[in-house]
Write an enzyme that holds these catalytic residues in place. Structure first.
Site, PDB file in Angstrom:
ATOM      1  N   MET A  14     -48.501  36.822  66.249  1.00 16.08           N
ATOM      2  CA  MET A  14     -49.396  36.919  67.404  1.00 16.08           C
ATOM      3  C   MET A  14     -48.568  36.956  68.682  1.00 16.08           C
ATOM      4  O   MET A  14     -47.804  36.025  68.960  1.00 16.08           O
ATOM      5  CB  MET A  14     -50.371  35.733  67.422  1.00 16.08           C
ATOM      6  CG  MET A  14     -51.389  35.760  66.296  1.00 16.08           C
ATOM      7  SD  MET A  14     -52.429  34.275  66.219  1.00 16.08           S
ATOM      8  CE  MET A  14     -51.303  33.128  65.393  1.00 16.08           C
ATOM      9  N   MET A  15     -48.735  38.023  69.443  1.00 11.86           N
ATOM     10  CA  MET A  15     -47.965  38.200  70.664  1.00 11.86           C
ATOM     11  C   MET A  15     -48.236  37.065  71.643  1.00 11.86           C
ATOM     12  O   MET A  15     -49.388  36.645  71.826  1.00 11.86           O
ATOM     13  CB  MET A  15     -48.309  39.537  71.327  1.00 11.86           C
ATOM     14  CG  MET A  15     -47.876  40.758  70.525  1.00 11.86           C
ATOM     15  SD  MET A  15     -46.091  40.833  70.223  1.00 11.86           S
ATOM     16  CE  MET A  15     -45.492  41.071  71.898  1.00 11.86           C
ATOM     17  N   GLN A  66     -41.627  40.523  62.230  1.00  7.30           N
ATOM     18  CA  GLN A  66     -42.448  41.734  62.258  1.00  7.30           C
ATOM     19  C   GLN A  66     -41.838  42.717  63.244  1.00  7.30           C
ATOM     20  O   GLN A  66     -41.637  42.392  64.424  1.00  7.30           O
ATOM     21  CB  GLN A  66     -43.890  41.453  62.660  1.00  7.30           C
ATOM     22  CG  GLN A  66     -44.743  42.719  62.546  1.00  7.30           C
ATOM     23  CD  GLN A  66     -46.180  42.539  62.940  1.00  7.30           C
ATOM     24  OE1 GLN A  66     -46.472  42.286  64.110  1.00  7.30           O
ATOM     25  NE2 GLN A  66     -47.088  42.690  61.978  1.00  7.30           N
ATOM     26  N   CYS A  96     -51.353  47.141  65.204  1.00 10.20           N
ATOM     27  CA  CYS A  96     -51.621  46.795  66.602  1.00 10.20           C
ATOM     28  C   CYS A  96     -52.186  47.996  67.353  1.00 10.20           C
ATOM     29  O   CYS A  96     -51.599  49.084  67.311  1.00 10.20           O
ATOM     30  CB  CYS A  96     -50.338  46.306  67.281  1.00 10.20           C
ATOM     31  SG  CYS A  96     -50.599  45.834  69.009  1.00 10.20           S
ATOM     32  N   HIS A 167     -55.471  43.813  57.619  1.00  8.68           N
ATOM     33  CA  HIS A 167     -56.478  43.309  58.558  1.00  8.68           C
ATOM     34  C   HIS A 167     -57.749  44.088  58.272  1.00  8.68           C
ATOM     35  O   HIS A 167     -57.797  45.307  58.467  1.00  8.68           O
ATOM     36  CB  HIS A 167     -56.019  43.522  59.997  1.00  8.68           C
ATOM     37  CG  HIS A 167     -56.933  42.922  61.018  1.00  8.68           C
ATOM     38  ND1 HIS A 167     -56.502  42.524  62.252  1.00  8.68           N
ATOM     39  CD2 HIS A 167     -58.258  42.642  60.993  1.00  8.68           C
ATOM     40  CE1 HIS A 167     -57.514  42.031  62.946  1.00  8.68           C
ATOM     41  NE2 HIS A 167     -58.598  42.101  62.190  1.00  8.68           N
ATOM     42  N   GLY A 208     -57.938  38.629  58.944  1.00  9.12           N
ATOM     43  CA  GLY A 208     -59.036  39.017  59.807  1.00  9.12           C
ATOM     44  C   GLY A 208     -60.260  38.134  59.657  1.00  9.12           C
ATOM     45  O   GLY A 208     -60.855  38.083  58.587  1.00  9.12           O
ATOM     46  N   GLY A 209     -60.624  37.442  60.728  1.00 11.14           N
ATOM     47  CA  GLY A 209     -61.879  36.710  60.777  1.00 11.14           C
ATOM     48  C   GLY A 209     -61.946  35.424  59.989  1.00 11.14           C
ATOM     49  O   GLY A 209     -63.014  34.814  59.901  1.00 11.14           O
TER      50      GLY A 209
END
Length: 331
Positions: A14-15, A66, A96, A167, A208-209
């Site tokens: 996560m950036m 990554q 992304c 994702h 995801g989610g």
């Protein structure tokens, strides 16, 4: 890769979040989860400040880097540099959707170019001995997820990819922000399960989610692994559940208080090198959510922790706020 248990649970790249201090802190909560760096471009690895961009502490293992890029030669060179640094896995970002990433012709837009992604994977595999994996979406824009995901998966598996992290949403490259792309396109876990059923020999992980360890465990049925992102960052205490639930062993510490106490030497070493307390404690603000005193804990770290010269006394005082008699200021 299928025999590597660390693939069972990972904390997503996560950036601006999963920097080296975040990862070291998360390691105090789970000994077994696979941790990921923020995405770093191949060109940055080759020409940039490597200690700042891809430096990590030995405590972080198992840890994956990554990479972002679309040129096989530069990705191979960057992968080699990262492997020599000791990373346990090299992951290629094909998910992304940000404008900046699209401008560099990598990230989610590569879902349209499976052959190119395959060339990148093949070059990286030829350059390193550690696993090379791909993190992707179901597709982009008007692509049919049944066709797009199969095409990407088949191409990278043929090129030697050791696993796929999917994702389970499409990405819309125009009209949605990166934040909206994490929330608006509908989730389709069944599509990921169909991919795994078609490629039973390929390690497939779902992203995801997923909001909790329980959600993740249920969603993993029939798959090889799961990856949590925002939930793990915003409520890091849930990582204490990971080792018992996914790996059948005790967490590294009995509770979050013990984990923070054990993490103090790492913080002290960072401060001794001239680092700021906030570099680390900004990743701890989500701890203790819902407990009496949690708001005071966050407030003290967010205000006093950013001050020049702030030290461990600020963190200890914030923890004391949690232990103080309850007031009407719980999270």
């Amino acid at each position: 890769m299928s025999k590597n248990q660390s693939f069972r649970f990972a904390v997503a790249p996560m950036m601006d979040w999963t920097d080296r201090h975040c990862r070291a802190f998360h390691r105090s909560l789970t000994a077994r989860a696979l941790l990921y760096t923020e995405m770093v471009t191949a060109q940055a690895v080759i020409f940039g400040d490597r200690d700042r961009l891809i430096g990590f502490d030995a405590v972080e293992h198992p840890v994956a880097v990554q990479l972002g890029g679309s040129e096989p030669a530069s990705l191979a060179q960057a992968a080699r540099i990262c492997a020599e640094r000791g990373y346990d896995e090299i992951n290629l970002n094909v998910g992304c959707p940000s404008d900046r990433v699209q401008g560099g012709s990598f990230g989610a837009c590569l879902m349209r170019e499976p052959a190119r992604v395959a060339d990148c994977v093949a070059a990286m595999k030829a350059a390193v001995a550690v696993p090379v994996t791909v993190k992707c979406r179901l597709g982009v824009d008007d692509q049919d997820p049944e066709i797009a995901l199969d095409a990407l998966a088949d191409a990278v598996v043929a090129a030697g990819a050791d696993g796929l992290v999917v994702h389970a949403r499409k990405a819309w490259l125009q009209g949605l922000s990166p934040k909206e792309n994490r929330e608006i396109p509908p989730l389709d876990y069944d599509r990921v399960h169909r991919l795994k059923a078609r490629l039973p020999h390929v390690p497939v992980s779902l992203n995801g989610g997923l909001a909790s360890v329980a959600d993740a465990r249920a969603a993993m049925a029939g798959l090889d692994g799961v990856m949590l992102g925002r939930a793990a960052y915003q409520n890091p205490e849930l990582l204490l559940e990971v080792d018992p639930v996914f790996f059948g062993c005790a967490p590294p510490h009995a509770d979050a208080f013990a984990a923070v106490a054990a993490f103090e030497p790492y913080i002290a070493a960072h401060l001794a090198r001239g680092g700021r307390l906030h570099d680390i404690t900004r990743h701890m603000l989500g701890l203790f959510g819902g407990r009496p005193g949690a708001r005071r804990f966050r407030r003290r770290l967010a205000t006093e922790g950013v001050a020049p010269g702030a030290g461990l006394d600020v963190l200890r005082a914030a923890l004391a706020d949690l232990r103080a008699p309850a007031r009407r200021d719980a999270a």
